[in-house]
Design an enzyme around this catalytic site. Sequence first.
Site, short mmCIF file in Angstrom:
data_model
loop_
_atom_site.label_atom_id
_atom_site.label_comp_id
_atom_site.label_asym_id
_atom_site.label_seq_id
_atom_site.Cartn_x
_atom_site.Cartn_y
_atom_site.Cartn_z
N GLU A 1 1.08 3.64 2.22
CA GLU A 1 1.61 4.29 3.36
C GLU A 1 2.69 3.68 3.46
O GLU A 1 3.75 3.33 4.53
CB GLU A 1 0.99 4.40 4.27
CG GLU A 1 0.34 3.46 4.58
CD GLU A 1 -1.24 3.02 4.00
OE1 GLU A 1 -1.36 1.62 4.72
OE2 GLU A 1 -1.28 3.49 2.54
N HIS B 1 0.97 -1.31 -0.01
CA HIS B 1 0.00 -0.02 -0.37
C HIS B 1 1.06 1.14 0.01
O HIS B 1 1.85 1.28 0.44
CB HIS B 1 -1.29 0.07 1.12
CG HIS B 1 -1.68 -1.34 1.44
ND1 HIS B 1 -3.32 -0.61 1.55
CD2 HIS B 1 -1.94 -2.50 0.69
CE1 HIS B 1 -3.98 -2.02 1.35
NE2 HIS B 1 -3.23 -3.16 0.69
#
Length: 95
Positions: free
Chosen positions: A72, A70
């Site tokens: 982040e 992802h």
Amino acid sequence: MVVIMVSFRVIVQPVVQDRDYKFLTAAVEEAYKGVECGDGGPFGAVVVRNDEVLVSCHNMVLTNTDPTAHAEVTAIREVRQRIYPLVTFTLLVCI
């Protein structure tokens, strides 16, 4: 030791709002890059320290065939590789 501070706050101070807007805009732009490249979904993240963008990343789930890639998570991995040891930073995520 690395301390990760994820910042989700509402601030009424205009200077801080301008700064946050600037960095969130960078996260949105990174999300668009990821979609244009076909790397993954429309998610972007920037890591900021002392009002400077250290790392800008987008979702890499499809490209890396990694369900944990992802935006982040990719940003945290990248900053740890480039700037270790890092004491604190702010992670701004666009979803």
